[in-house]
Design an enzyme around this catalytic site. Sequence first.
Site, PDB file in Angstrom:
ATOM      1  N   LYS A   1      -6.835 -10.005   2.116  1.00  0.00           N
ATOM      2  CA  LYS A   1      -6.011 -10.283   0.796  1.00  0.00           C
ATOM      3  C   LYS A   1      -6.589 -11.690   0.325  1.00  0.00           C
ATOM      4  O   LYS A   1      -5.986 -12.690   0.175  1.00  0.00           O
ATOM      5  CB  LYS A   1      -4.616 -10.475   0.663  1.00  0.00           C
ATOM      6  CG  LYS A   1      -4.150 -10.049  -0.328  1.00  0.00           C
ATOM      7  CD  LYS A   1      -2.496  -9.714  -0.219  1.00  0.00           C
ATOM      8  CE  LYS A   1      -1.754 -10.030  -1.348  1.00  0.00           C
ATOM      9  NZ  LYS A   1      -1.814  -9.050  -2.283  1.00  0.00           N
TER      10      LYS A   1
HETATM   11  N1  PMP Z   1      -3.260  -3.108  -2.409  1.00  0.00           N
HETATM   12  C1  PMP Z   1      -3.564  -4.243  -3.139  1.00  0.00           C
HETATM   13  C2  PMP Z   1      -4.909  -4.523  -3.525  1.00  0.00           C
HETATM   14  C3  PMP Z   1      -2.244  -5.379  -3.198  1.00  0.00           C
HETATM   15  O1  PMP Z   1      -2.722  -6.450  -3.792  1.00  0.00           O
HETATM   16  C4  PMP Z   1      -1.311  -5.135  -2.674  1.00  0.00           C
HETATM   17  C5  PMP Z   1      -0.001  -6.124  -3.167  1.00  0.00           C
HETATM   18  N2  PMP Z   1      -0.061  -6.962  -1.967  1.00  0.00           N
HETATM   19  C6  PMP Z   1      -1.024  -3.654  -2.177  1.00  0.00           C
HETATM   20  C7  PMP Z   1      -1.841  -2.815  -1.888  1.00  0.00           C
HETATM   21  C8  PMP Z   1       0.484  -3.456  -1.428  1.00  0.00           C
HETATM   22  O2  PMP Z   1       0.591  -4.366  -0.287  1.00  0.00           O
HETATM   23  P1  PMP Z   1       2.100  -4.693   0.096  1.00  0.00           P
HETATM   24  O3  PMP Z   1       2.758  -3.406   0.500  1.00  0.00           O
HETATM   25  O4  PMP Z   1       1.856  -5.479   1.481  1.00  0.00           O
HETATM   26  O5  PMP Z   1       2.435  -5.680  -0.959  1.00  0.00           O
END
Ligand code: PMP
Length: 306
Positions: free
Chosen positions: A158
Amino acid sequence: MSNLDSIAFHEGEFKPLRECTVNIMTHALQYGTMVFGGIRGYYNNDKNNVILFRPKDHFKRLLNSAKIMQMKCKYSIEEMIEILKELVKRNQYKSNIYFRPFIYKSALRLSPSLHDVEDSFSIYTLLLDDYLDTTRGLRVAVSTWRRIDDNIIPTRAKVSGGYANSALAKSEVIQNGFDEAIFLDQKGNVSEGSAENIFIVRDGVIYTPPNHSSILEGITRKSIIEIAKRENIPLEIREIARSELYIADEVFFTGTGAQVAWITEIDRRVIGNGTIGPITKFLKEKYQKIVYGEDKEYEDWLVYVY
Ligand code: PMP
């Protein structure tokens, strides 16, 4: 109170957000070399407690992102969870909050290389209820921007630089009158939203794209997969073609911000009968119960601040 008066964690200290600044020459600002997380804390009024949702999984993913980007974090997962708790206490939060922890290349350095560049760790907080409107169905569009590939910028990490890709897609569809974007991967299969994972339902079976469709390994996605398994709802992880979106009975997004957000329309095709489908409704309600600490079966996902 402005959010700038809230207490954040920066350079090893708890201090007002307005004092948490970086130099304009900072590597992360110049090259997008920051890895981050997004964690929610839910306030349960009856329990008078703030409940952190899966912080351990979130920090594990943060450390994995850091590893990919050759960053080191001074803090262990347990120490970072303690910092979250301390932030809730110092800010005297009694509301739903969002934590943004991140590790960034803090050196003042011209070269974009990753190795031997010092890192820092910070967390700020925001009051946050809905990120997307979950009381109605979302109208979404497939973006003309393709998702970045694992060999371009890995979406598994991320990393802030990768969010230029999300920003292009999100603004494109919002300026075209939609609520959110869906990305296709480099092969043309469905990948994810700009900040959400995606699921479809066809004939009672849930499908979601695999990790190799250039997705972030979402903690909410993982939670929904585990809930489906425990509740005996059939779920398959496989590639999804764009046109399957249009003929699905139900489509929904998942994410820390989005939670479970249902989709009513994609590229001007109505999904199902245009209302929230039974499987999405079940999962949305189940998820809400779990995060507020009202489902004993899933207590192991929660960390109570007090
Ligand atoms: N995909 C992307 C590109 C994101 O930024 C997020 C948000 N964190 C998610 C999926 C969902 O991830 P999570 O459930 O861990 O928040």
